[in-house]
Design a protein around this motif. Structure first.
Motif, PDB file in Angstrom:
ATOM      1  N   UNK A 442       0.707  -1.260  -0.042  1.00 48.49           N
ATOM      2  CA  UNK A 442      -0.073  -0.055   0.054  1.00 48.49           C
ATOM      3  C   UNK A 442       1.032   1.204  -0.095  1.00 48.49           C
ATOM      4  N   UNK A 443       2.062   1.119   0.232  1.00 51.11           N
ATOM      5  CA  UNK A 443       2.934   2.409   0.320  1.00 51.11           C
ATOM      6  C   UNK A 443       3.962   2.313  -0.926  1.00 51.11           C
ATOM      7  N   UNK A 444       4.190   3.670  -1.494  1.00 49.64           N
ATOM      8  CA  UNK A 444       5.132   3.886  -2.356  1.00 49.64           C
ATOM      9  C   UNK A 444       6.202   4.859  -2.193  1.00 49.64           C
ATOM     10  N   UNK A 445       7.391   4.880  -2.799  1.00 51.42           N
ATOM     11  CA  UNK A 445       8.406   5.928  -2.549  1.00 51.42           C
ATOM     12  C   UNK A 445       7.683   7.051  -3.043  1.00 51.42           C
ATOM     13  N   UNK A 446       8.087   8.273  -2.369  1.00 49.09           N
ATOM     14  CA  UNK A 446       7.712   9.528  -2.552  1.00 49.09           C
ATOM     15  C   UNK A 446       8.696  10.433  -2.789  1.00 49.09           C
ATOM     16  N   UNK A 447       9.978  10.116  -2.800  1.00 50.47           N
ATOM     17  CA  UNK A 447      11.121  10.970  -3.189  1.00 50.47           C
ATOM     18  C   UNK A 447      11.693  10.455  -4.730  1.00 50.47           C
ATOM     19  N   UNK A 448      11.940  11.126  -5.275  1.00 56.98           N
ATOM     20  CA  UNK A 448      12.605  10.929  -6.831  1.00 56.98           C
ATOM     21  C   UNK A 448      13.837  11.596  -6.867  1.00 56.98           C
ATOM     22  N   UNK A 449      14.741  10.710  -7.463  1.00 57.11           N
ATOM     23  CA  UNK A 449      16.079  11.613  -7.878  1.00 57.11           C
ATOM     24  C   UNK A 449      15.924  12.556  -8.630  1.00 57.11           C
ATOM     25  N   UNK A 450      16.198  13.765  -8.455  1.00 59.27           N
ATOM     26  CA  UNK A 450      16.185  14.802  -9.190  1.00 59.27           C
ATOM     27  C   UNK A 450      17.581  15.313  -9.924  1.00 59.27           C
ATOM     28  N   UNK A 451      18.507  15.163  -9.079  1.00 62.49           N
ATOM     29  CA  UNK A 451      19.850  15.551  -9.317  1.00 62.49           C
ATOM     30  C   UNK A 451      20.910  14.441  -9.233  1.00 62.49           C
ATOM     31  N   UNK A 452      21.742  14.064 -10.239  1.00 62.46           N
ATOM     32  CA  UNK A 452      22.971  13.277  -9.899  1.00 62.46           C
ATOM     33  C   UNK A 452      24.164  13.537 -10.642  1.00 62.46           C
ATOM     34  N   UNK A 453      25.132  13.730  -9.807  1.00 56.79           N
ATOM     35  CA  UNK A 453      26.496  13.998 -10.419  1.00 56.79           C
ATOM     36  C   UNK A 453      26.580  15.079 -11.530  1.00 56.79           C
ATOM     37  N   UNK A 454      25.778  16.186 -11.187  1.00 55.53           N
ATOM     38  CA  UNK A 454      25.743  17.438 -11.910  1.00 55.53           C
ATOM     39  C   UNK A 454      24.831  17.356 -13.393  1.00 55.53           C
ATOM     40  N   UNK A 455      23.847  16.336 -13.162  1.00 56.92           N
ATOM     41  CA  UNK A 455      22.823  16.050 -14.178  1.00 56.92           C
ATOM     42  C   UNK A 455      21.475  16.113 -13.504  1.00 56.92           C
ATOM     43  N   UNK A 456      20.745  17.192 -14.169  1.00 55.29           N
ATOM     44  CA  UNK A 456      19.413  17.278 -13.679  1.00 55.29           C
ATOM     45  C   UNK A 456      18.325  16.054 -14.365  1.00 55.29           C
ATOM     46  N   UNK A 457      17.843  15.244 -13.322  1.00 57.37           N
ATOM     47  CA  UNK A 457      17.083  14.197 -14.146  1.00 57.37           C
ATOM     48  C   UNK A 457      15.434  14.403 -14.055  1.00 57.37           C
ATOM     49  N   UNK A 458      14.949  15.347 -13.165  1.00 56.08           N
ATOM     50  CA  UNK A 458      13.757  15.713 -13.268  1.00 56.08           C
ATOM     51  C   UNK A 458      13.638  17.236 -13.715  1.00 56.08           C
ATOM     52  N   UNK A 459      12.805  17.698 -14.649  1.00 59.28           N
ATOM     53  CA  UNK A 459      12.469  19.048 -15.052  1.00 59.28           C
ATOM     54  C   UNK A 459      11.082  19.283 -15.162  1.00 59.28           C
TER      55      UNK A 459
END
Length: 471
Positions: A442-459
């Motif tokens: 019933x539970x899901x992850x709520x955090x998303x990886x938005x930035x990794x090693x200088x790269x924006x992964x969510x815009x």
């Protein structure tokens, strides 16, 4: 301010010495951001994307390392020159970090991890802490968006009570007047964009430009022609009515809105005589809606009295909910506006039988400057460190203030897919990444990886941010 462009110097002085203070064989650190309570029980998450694009997207250079080395030598602090040279040489100047966050626009209860920051290079275990000063400034757009969101719920309550179509009205009921009352142009941009997550009315141009630059929104906010005191009083007291007539001639068109500050001398005479008699037929014939702005006096009494006088002059209809809606005219109150006065004004006028649709509010310093980091008690804290291959919990628990007790371990934020509730949980130290944690049914992850090693992964687009805040 171009002299502040060096990311390495965008920190507190004492941060320069912290790389020497961690235990030997430290390989990684894990930090998180939370609101530890405050005025509001829920926060609207906004602004991280703008900060990442503005500050972390530009690689660090050897020239910046040189500048920082020379600065700290003169400033009295040690400097991790080798560590920063490593970032430039091994990573092309891009910071070895992973940043996870709730999607922007999410409305999250306090006491939950909104952001996590972790190092990804053992040689740079110290980096998340070094960036605390920069990243924790996130408190500002989040807190503006949060206050604005709660004011939207307050105004919506009175529109639901007294207006036939609240959804059509709410977007323009709180107008941003705050540009001149903030501490910097950057504050104006971030704060005004945060307000625009919830509303569409603004006079803070930099907020519209910020939403365009960082969230791809071509036009996030709108305004209308409006008078200020100088454009009225320059006609002289004896020609005040001519100043008003000029506003109608210049801007009043069918379907248009024209706002005129009318308290330069006597707001009540202005309504009774100038608007209500001399110019009444001109207002009606123009097909525009005249928005009268009082700007002095006790707000609750003045707004109520202005509605009564405008009602006497222009009349009203009665809507389906039994409340009066003025013909041809509205009122905007921009003086003395804060959460308490908004509630008091709306309570007074609706009890007097007038729909909240008759009113709009302009909010200045209280919207963009009348908050601070403690409004929502924002903190960025270390919760885990990897030392000699082992993850250990890191926390503080001061006996003098239990409210400052911090979380332990590498953290995941979970949300229940059916009930919408939230939980911040520590994850097993054997997992490679917190997102590898398998939540309970019933539970899901709520955090998303938005930035990794200088790269924006969510815009995120501004439309997506607004959609989440409106859920």
């Amino acid at each position: 301010m171009r002299h502040l462009d060096n990311l390495i110097l965008n920190t507190d002085s004492y941060k320069a010495s912290h790389w020497l203070q961690y235990p030997p064989q430290t390989e990684a650190t894990f930090f998180y951001v939370e609101s530890r309570g405050g005025v509001y029980e829920r926060t609207v998450f906004f602004g991280l994307q703008a900060i990442l694009k503005e500050y972390l997207a530009v690689p660090v250079t050897h020239a910046q390392v040189d500048e920082a080395r020379d600065f700290f030598a003169a400033h009295g602090e040690p400097f991790n020159e080798a560590g920063w040279r490593h970032i430039v040489d091994a990573h092309g100047g891009r910071l070895p970090l992973r940043i996870r966050a709730v999607p922007e626009g999410s409305v999250v209860p306090t006491h939950q991890a909104l952001v996590t920051i972790e190092s990804t290079d053992p040689a740079c275990y110290w980096l998340p802490s070094y960036l605390e000063t920069l990243l924790l400034r996130l408190w500002y757009p989040v807190t503006v968006a949060t206050q604005s969101w709660h004011l939207k719920q307050l105004i919506r309550q009175y529109l639901d009570l007294s207006c036939d179509d609240p959804a059509a009205q709410i977007g323009f009921k709180l107008h941003d007047f705050g540009a001149r009352g903030v501490s910097s142009a950057e504050s104006a941009g971030l704060g005004a964009a945060a307000h625009l997550v919830n509303f569409f009315g603004t006079d803070t141009v930099s907020g519209v430009l910020t939403a365009r630059a960082y969230y791809g929104e071509a036009m996030a906010g709108y305004s209308i022609p409006a008078a200020e005191h100088s454009t009225i009083t320059s006609w002289g007291r004896d020609r005040e009515v001519d100043a008003y007539r000029n506003m109608l001639r210049q801007f009043a068109r069918p379907g248009a809105l024209v706002a005129v500050v009318s308290d330069s001398y006597d707001i009540y005479t202005a309504i009774r005589e100038h608007w209500g008699k001399t110019l009444r037929d001109d207002v009606v014939a123009s097909g525009a809606t005249l928005v009268v702005r009082p700007d002095s006096g006790e707000p609750v009494d003045v707004v109520h009295q202005c509605l009564v006088l405008l009602d006497e002059a222009f009349g009203h209809t009665v809507n389906a909910k039994g409340y009066k809606l003025l013909k041809h005219v509205r009122v905007i109150q921009g003086d003395g506006i804060n959460p308490n006065s908004i509630r008091a004004i709306l309570e007074r006028v609706t009890k007097a039988g007038y729909s909240a649709e008759n009113l709009a509010f302009g909010m200045g310093g209280a919207l963009l400057q009348g908050i601070n980091r403690d409004t929502q008690k924002f903190a960025l804290k270390c919760s885990a460190a990897k030392i000699a291959g082992q993850w250990i919990d890191v926390f503080k628990a001061p006996v003098t203030d239990p409210g400052k007790q911090s979380k332990r371990g590498r953290l995941a934020l979970l949300r229940h897919r059916e009930f919408g509730s939230w939980r911040t949980v520590p994850v097993d130290e054997t997992l490679a990444r917190p997102e590898d944690h398998v939540p309970e049914p019933g539970w899901d992850h709520a955090l998303e990886t938005v930035w990794e090693n200088g790269v924006l992964l969510r815009d995120w687009t501004f439309a997506q941010v607004r959609e989440r805040s409106n859920v």
